[in-house]
Scaffold this motif. Sequence first.
Motif, short mmCIF file in Angstrom:
data_model
loop_
_atom_site.label_atom_id
_atom_site.label_comp_id
_atom_site.label_asym_id
_atom_site.label_seq_id
_atom_site.Cartn_x
_atom_site.Cartn_y
_atom_site.Cartn_z
N UNK A 99 3.02 8.21 6.39
CA UNK A 99 2.01 8.02 5.35
C UNK A 99 2.66 7.97 3.96
N UNK A 100 3.64 8.84 3.73
CA UNK A 100 4.33 8.85 2.44
C UNK A 100 5.12 7.57 2.21
N UNK A 101 5.46 6.88 3.28
CA UNK A 101 6.16 5.60 3.14
C UNK A 101 5.18 4.45 2.92
N UNK A 102 3.92 4.77 2.79
CA UNK A 102 2.94 3.75 2.45
C UNK A 102 2.26 3.07 3.61
N UNK A 103 2.46 3.60 4.82
CA UNK A 103 1.84 3.00 5.99
C UNK A 103 0.40 3.46 6.15
N UNK A 104 -0.40 2.61 6.76
CA UNK A 104 -1.74 2.99 7.21
C UNK A 104 -1.61 3.47 8.65
N UNK A 105 -2.25 4.59 8.97
CA UNK A 105 -2.19 5.16 10.32
C UNK A 105 -3.57 5.12 10.96
N UNK A 106 -3.63 4.48 12.12
CA UNK A 106 -4.89 4.32 12.84
C UNK A 106 -4.75 4.93 14.23
#
Length: 215
Positions: A99-106
């Motif tokens: 998340x801190x790397x800017x990814x969206x997690x689903x």
Amino acid sequence: MKRPRLILDFDGTLTDCRRRQVVVARVIGRAFGIDIDPDRFWGMKRTGYSTLRIFSAFGIPDGDAKSMSDLWVLQIEGLPWLAYDRLWDGIRDDLLMVKLRGWEIVLLSARRSVCRLRWQLETLGLSGLLDRTIVVDPGQAVAKKAEALKKWIPNVYIGDSEADLMAAKMAGVQFIGVVCGQRSREFLARLVEDESQVLKENTRAAIFEALCMAG
């Protein structure tokens, strides 16, 4: 710029669900006067056997095996049993890093009860790390997961079963399978067809692989 997206399965991928599944099987077995060996049950589950086939393999008559299997399905998402699940080591930290790397997690899970899944996510401390939770009918897991993957188009989908692998294939998305969950490496390896399907020993390794694939 569009955020990279990681989609993950839940049972067996983010959590160790062995104890829950084995305990429910043993409790049902005792109700029918049968001792279910936990290692044998889980070993057969990991080699792709359905719960019905596993009960039958214990020498249980077909009628009783079917009743036990139906009862197992009804009980497996019960709140007392869900409390047996534990996150794999380091999962929260790994998801926070993603998340801190800017990814969206689903999260993409095949469950009968959305409410109980949400309760479990809250209890395990995952709710705040997920951007979206998608729940599909377990009876149509492959088709419905493929439909969700086509809609949300992840950079990578991580799962632990043949249903996850097949759904990713149908959707045409990159799949990383973890072999620590409900299916063994030997079982999943027989289904891998090309470089779009990769196997890793655990979810932590799969997450790092996903980040590497995205550069």
